[in-house]
Design an enzyme around this catalytic site. Structure first.
Site, PDB file in Angstrom:
ATOM      1  N   LYS A 127      -4.295 -21.467  28.349  1.00 50.15           N
ATOM      2  CA  LYS A 127      -3.922 -22.858  28.065  1.00 50.15           C
ATOM      3  C   LYS A 127      -3.612 -23.635  29.349  1.00 50.15           C
ATOM      4  O   LYS A 127      -3.864 -24.833  29.436  1.00 50.15           O
ATOM      5  CB  LYS A 127      -2.715 -22.909  27.113  1.00 50.15           C
ATOM      6  CG  LYS A 127      -2.898 -22.142  25.809  1.00 50.15           C
ATOM      7  CD  LYS A 127      -3.859 -22.817  24.854  1.00 50.15           C
ATOM      8  CE  LYS A 127      -3.138 -23.729  23.888  1.00 50.15           C
ATOM      9  NZ  LYS A 127      -4.003 -24.185  22.766  1.00 50.15           N
ATOM     10  N   ASP A 163     -14.668 -25.644  11.676  1.00 52.81           N
ATOM     11  CA  ASP A 163     -14.059 -24.340  11.957  1.00 52.81           C
ATOM     12  C   ASP A 163     -15.143 -23.269  11.885  1.00 52.81           C
ATOM     13  O   ASP A 163     -16.162 -23.460  11.213  1.00 52.81           O
ATOM     14  CB  ASP A 163     -12.931 -23.999  10.965  1.00 52.81           C
ATOM     15  CG  ASP A 163     -11.828 -23.173  11.621  1.00 52.81           C
ATOM     16  OD1 ASP A 163     -10.704 -23.674  11.755  1.00 52.81           O
ATOM     17  OD2 ASP A 163     -12.110 -22.023  12.023  1.00 52.81           O
ATOM     18  N   TYR A 174      -3.362 -23.188  10.593  1.00 52.30           N
ATOM     19  CA  TYR A 174      -2.039 -23.656  10.152  1.00 52.30           C
ATOM     20  C   TYR A 174      -1.861 -25.127  10.529  1.00 52.30           C
ATOM     21  O   TYR A 174      -1.541 -25.979   9.684  1.00 52.30           O
ATOM     22  CB  TYR A 174      -1.016 -22.775  10.878  1.00 52.30           C
ATOM     23  CG  TYR A 174       0.455 -22.981  10.604  1.00 52.30           C
ATOM     24  CD1 TYR A 174       0.954 -23.219   9.332  1.00 52.30           C
ATOM     25  CD2 TYR A 174       1.376 -22.861  11.660  1.00 52.30           C
ATOM     26  CE1 TYR A 174       2.317 -23.353   9.128  1.00 52.30           C
ATOM     27  CE2 TYR A 174       2.747 -22.983  11.453  1.00 52.30           C
ATOM     28  CZ  TYR A 174       3.213 -23.248  10.182  1.00 52.30           C
ATOM     29  OH  TYR A 174       4.561 -23.371   9.986  1.00 52.30           O
ATOM     30  N   TYR A 209      13.571  -9.439  19.891  1.00 55.48           N
ATOM     31  CA  TYR A 209      13.004  -8.702  21.025  1.00 55.48           C
ATOM     32  C   TYR A 209      13.946  -8.775  22.223  1.00 55.48           C
ATOM     33  O   TYR A 209      14.262  -9.863  22.715  1.00 55.48           O
ATOM     34  CB  TYR A 209      11.662  -9.299  21.446  1.00 55.48           C
ATOM     35  CG  TYR A 209      10.549  -9.243  20.406  1.00 55.48           C
ATOM     36  CD1 TYR A 209      10.674  -8.522  19.217  1.00 55.48           C
ATOM     37  CD2 TYR A 209       9.345  -9.921  20.633  1.00 55.48           C
ATOM     38  CE1 TYR A 209       9.639  -8.474  18.291  1.00 55.48           C
ATOM     39  CE2 TYR A 209       8.313  -9.880  19.716  1.00 55.48           C
ATOM     40  CZ  TYR A 209       8.466  -9.161  18.539  1.00 55.48           C
ATOM     41  OH  TYR A 209       7.436  -9.132  17.629  1.00 55.48           O
ATOM     42  N   ARG A 228       7.104  -7.452  25.062  1.00 58.74           N
ATOM     43  CA  ARG A 228       6.521  -8.385  26.034  1.00 58.74           C
ATOM     44  C   ARG A 228       7.151  -8.216  27.416  1.00 58.74           C
ATOM     45  O   ARG A 228       8.241  -7.667  27.532  1.00 58.74           O
ATOM     46  CB  ARG A 228       6.749  -9.840  25.597  1.00 58.74           C
ATOM     47  CG  ARG A 228       6.213 -10.134  24.214  1.00 58.74           C
ATOM     48  CD  ARG A 228       6.386 -11.595  23.851  1.00 58.74           C
ATOM     49  NE  ARG A 228       5.780 -11.857  22.544  1.00 58.74           N
ATOM     50  CZ  ARG A 228       5.241 -13.009  22.176  1.00 58.74           C
ATOM     51  NH1 ARG A 228       5.262 -14.046  23.001  1.00 58.74           N
ATOM     52  NH2 ARG A 228       4.703 -13.160  20.989  1.00 58.74           N
ATOM     53  N   VAL A 229       6.477  -8.719  28.419  1.00 50.88           N
ATOM     54  CA  VAL A 229       7.083  -8.845  29.748  1.00 50.88           C
ATOM     55  C   VAL A 229       7.464 -10.313  29.885  1.00 50.88           C
ATOM     56  O   VAL A 229       6.604 -11.186  29.976  1.00 50.88           O
ATOM     57  CB  VAL A 229       6.094  -8.444  30.863  1.00 50.88           C
ATOM     58  CG1 VAL A 229       6.714  -8.672  32.236  1.00 50.88           C
ATOM     59  CG2 VAL A 229       5.666  -6.994  30.702  1.00 50.88           C
ATOM     60  N   TYR A 254      -2.976 -15.467  26.863  1.00 50.21           N
ATOM     61  CA  TYR A 254      -3.155 -16.665  26.029  1.00 50.21           C
ATOM     62  C   TYR A 254      -2.544 -17.896  26.710  1.00 50.21           C
ATOM     63  O   TYR A 254      -3.200 -18.936  26.844  1.00 50.21           O
ATOM     64  CB  TYR A 254      -2.518 -16.438  24.649  1.00 50.21           C
ATOM     65  CG  TYR A 254      -2.149 -17.722  23.952  1.00 50.21           C
ATOM     66  CD1 TYR A 254      -3.142 -18.570  23.461  1.00 50.21           C
ATOM     67  CD2 TYR A 254      -0.820 -18.106  23.812  1.00 50.21           C
ATOM     68  CE1 TYR A 254      -2.804 -19.769  22.841  1.00 50.21           C
ATOM     69  CE2 TYR A 254      -0.482 -19.296  23.198  1.00 50.21           C
ATOM     70  CZ  TYR A 254      -1.471 -20.126  22.716  1.00 50.21           C
ATOM     71  OH  TYR A 254      -1.149 -21.310  22.122  1.00 50.21           O
ATOM     72  N   HIS A 255      -1.300 -17.764  27.140  1.00 52.57           N
ATOM     73  CA  HIS A 255      -0.660 -18.913  27.787  1.00 52.57           C
ATOM     74  C   HIS A 255      -1.401 -19.315  29.064  1.00 52.57           C
ATOM     75  O   HIS A 255      -1.530 -20.502  29.376  1.00 52.57           O
ATOM     76  CB  HIS A 255       0.810 -18.603  28.094  1.00 52.57           C
ATOM     77  CG  HIS A 255       1.649 -18.468  26.855  1.00 52.57           C
ATOM     78  ND1 HIS A 255       2.131 -17.265  26.410  1.00 52.57           N
ATOM     79  CD2 HIS A 255       2.058 -19.380  25.946  1.00 52.57           C
ATOM     80  CE1 HIS A 255       2.816 -17.457  25.285  1.00 52.57           C
ATOM     81  NE2 HIS A 255       2.787 -18.732  24.981  1.00 52.57           N
ATOM     82  N   ASN A 268     -13.168 -17.862  24.730  1.00 50.89           N
ATOM     83  CA  ASN A 268     -13.224 -18.773  23.598  1.00 50.89           C
ATOM     84  C   ASN A 268     -12.496 -20.084  23.904  1.00 50.89           C
ATOM     85  O   ASN A 268     -13.027 -21.167  23.672  1.00 50.89           O
ATOM     86  CB  ASN A 268     -12.603 -18.131  22.359  1.00 50.89           C
ATOM     87  CG  ASN A 268     -12.593 -19.087  21.181  1.00 50.89           C
ATOM     88  OD1 ASN A 268     -13.619 -19.311  20.554  1.00 50.89           O
ATOM     89  ND2 ASN A 268     -11.443 -19.688  20.911  1.00 50.89           N
ATOM     90  N   THR A 299       0.593 -25.798  24.954  1.00 50.99           N
ATOM     91  CA  THR A 299       1.783 -25.071  24.519  1.00 50.99           C
ATOM     92  C   THR A 299       2.887 -25.180  25.574  1.00 50.99           C
ATOM     93  O   THR A 299       2.609 -25.195  26.778  1.00 50.99           O
ATOM     94  CB  THR A 299       1.476 -23.575  24.253  1.00 50.99           C
ATOM     95  OG1 THR A 299       2.698 -22.829  24.294  1.00 50.99           O
ATOM     96  CG2 THR A 299       0.541 -22.986  25.296  1.00 50.99           C
ATOM     97  N   SER A 315       1.682 -14.650  29.050  1.00 50.32           N
ATOM     98  CA  SER A 315       0.626 -13.866  28.393  1.00 50.32           C
ATOM     99  C   SER A 315      -0.700 -14.440  28.852  1.00 50.32           C
ATOM    100  O   SER A 315      -0.751 -15.546  29.412  1.00 50.32           O
ATOM    101  CB  SER A 315       0.724 -13.962  26.869  1.00 50.32           C
ATOM    102  OG  SER A 315       0.201 -15.216  26.423  1.00 50.32           O
TER     103      SER A 315
END
Lengths: 379, 379
Positions: free
Chosen positions: B183, B31, B11, B252, B323-324, B179-180, B116, B142, B177
């Site tokens: 980062k 990519d 995106y 949520y 989510r938490v 993911y975060h 990754n 982020t 998360s």
């Protein structure tokens, strides 16, 4: 209690296991011998080629269960299976590549340090959260996570006041090698899973360790690894070896780098204190695990003076610092929490240095003098 | 200038490339289509199946060089070779798994996100330090790295006063998360190599992005990916899709979660501003890349009101938070640095929401309504 020790072949791991041999706990030991393999491939050797863990266990007769598994904690299926079978009360996690210079040799070793350390911690914690979330995970961190900030180093956490508001954070950390950076990430990872899934974890920020593990019942067949080389050795052990080889004690740069040090006896005691003080669910306890601060120069001077008493006369020599680190800096690190919980420090003194030197002299013919001067440069 | 865009199918990555098509810069796009593969395997689909990058490039005629390489940045040899061949002036690094829910599905996807993201960043930065240390690395971070602290969020750095002394640190971060968390580790890794080897790096702490990239010259053959599902979509896009499908807008939990949002037009503009403001050697610049703060409930309300104007009438529905995360919290994040450097924000308004809705309605028959409600639970 069922205690699972990961990385049980190492200096700390085996010392911990050896200490617990006199207890009634059931011990489950794990190692993949990766440190031995890396040492061999880099032509670095411990003072004494100690037998493999299985052999060392056979040399010891004890009542409780003692089992050894040769496996790699960075392989999820393997460590998951072990945790499922044992369902340990405590996991003590030493299973990491522990060397700053190793992590700075080249791209392969840098990535291997980061991958091995993070993947092992990830696998252990994922297995615990899925299988045994009440298990107490005790993880060895390092004082090196903090680096050398210009403010006092607190024990893991910092209350920050900012624009009239306040919050509590993990103490902000920045290390001076990729190895130290991997340990910072470990702490972030453990704290993430601890707060998300209500785990009980302890992270021990340990300073450089020195000394022997002199369990009187143990002879050479079961002694822990003792390393002194430029890659896997720690500084005090290295100075003592240099001295008994009549080499100058080589200090990197100004020698004004200050760190917090700890005797391996105290290191083991700290872990036992941590075991007795299990965090509640969702809590990450962090202790700074060292007993005294010294500059490298002070340490060298102490070795020089001590060994003079047994007629070893050496000089101190400053060499170009192979590392990128601050050589003149503020350093004041708190380390009162373990003391409050009962730690009685074995402080470094002349007698202790002479004792270590005497031990090393027994194996003088094993010493590889060409592995001492630093070969790995940060830049 | 030679600009290497990593993660050019995404995106953001494709929008960035598409914007630069009107410039004279030489563009090198990379990519491995891993996001497409992960989406497919999880049965999530973009609104429009856009052609592969190579095909999209063919659809555009431009003067400067435009090359595409299908390779995986987490494979060291591949990315090292590309950087060696190109010796880019700027590397824009979007090549990461970008989804919080994806990182919380199971052990495999959690580790895959961590591996990754860290391995790609590691490989890129190791290649740059060895081959091209003057290259400007721009990395997408982020806002989620900061979490929701009880003090103001500054731009990347925090001056901390503690016991009458002070120092400057990376702002202490904790994400909600894995993911975060990956980062956060990326930032630590980049800062480590930046200060060790004098690299020039920019880390952009971006809030959730929304909107189309409406380059008038681009038609559907070259449009960027638009995702709205529970795993890969972002919240505003998801609300608009729900509305045009006459579904309630699902919030949520309390919906009081506040975040900083940004239009993709501005996101691209920010990266161009970062390009023009290369950090000096050894400096890591960090910008908070968002333009407005909203609570999720405010965002839902804005979508509801806006689309009423085009006769779409929907309700807002609170659902159990999968989510938490804190649902009621202080949030005040600074974001003035990019503004000072010339960013003119495209603020979110009714017209813009209607414009996005009209675009989505063209592809209404593609919408998979069963991919919207959250299936991934943190616990």
């Amino acid at each position: 209690m069922k205690i699972l020790i990961l990385g049980a072949d190492g200096y700390l791991g085996w010392s911990m296991a050896a200490n617990l041999f006199s207890s009634s706990h059931d011990l489950f030991l794990v190692d993949n011998y990766s440190k031995r393999k890396h040492m061999k491939s880099l032509k670095r050797y411990p003072l004494l080629e100690t037998p493999l863990v299985k052999k060392r266990i056979q040399n010891i007769k004890r009542k409780g269960v003692t089992k050894f598994y040769q496996l790699d904690c960075s392989k999820y299926v393997d460590i998951h299976k072990i945790i499922k079978n044992i369902m340990p009360d405590v996991v003590i996690h030493f299973a990491e590549l522990p060397s700053a210079p190793f992590s700075m040799i080249n791209t392969t070793n840098s990535w291997e340090t980061l991958r091995n350390n993070l993947q092992s911690t990830f696998n252990i914690i994922h297995s615990l959260k899925d299988l045994s979330p009440k298990t107490h995970l005790i993880k060895l961190g390092t004082m090196g996570e903090y680096g050398t900030p210009n403010i006092d180093i607190e024990e893991g956490w910092l209350n920050i006041k900012h624009k009239k508001r306040s919050d509590r954070f993990l103490y902000p950390r920045q290390g001076s090698s990729l190895y130290h950076t991997s340990k910072i990430m470990d702490t972030d990872l453990i704290w993430f899973y601890t707060r998300m899934y209500g785990l009980s974890c302890t992270d021990l920020m340990q300073g450089p360790v020195y000394g022997l593990y002199p369990n009187k019942k143990l002879d050479d067949d079961v002694a822990p690894l003792f390393t002194y080389d430029d890659i896997f050795g720690t500084v005090l052990n290295r100075f003592i070896i240099q001295a008994i080889m009549n080499q100058p004690l080589t200090v990197y740069g100004t020698g004004n780098q200050i760190r917090g040090y700890i005797n391996i006896l105290d290191s083991i005691e700290c872990i036992k204190i941590a075991m007795k003080n299990k965090p509640k669910r969702g809590e990450l306890k962090i202790y700074n695990q060292f007993t005294e601060q010294f500059s490298v120069l002070e340490l060298a001077e102490l070795v020089r003076k001590s060994l003079k008493k047994i007629n070893i006369n050496v000089n101190i020599k400053k060499v170009k610092n192979p590392r990128v680190e601050k050589e003149n800096h503020y350093y004041n690190a708190k380390h009162s929490n373990l003391k409050k919980l009962g730690l009685k420090a074995n402080k470094l003194n002349e007698k202790m240095i002479i004792q270590i030197a005497n031990y090393c002299m027994k194996y003088k013919s094993n010493i590889k003098i060409n592995t001492i001067m630093p070969k790995v440069k940060w830049k």
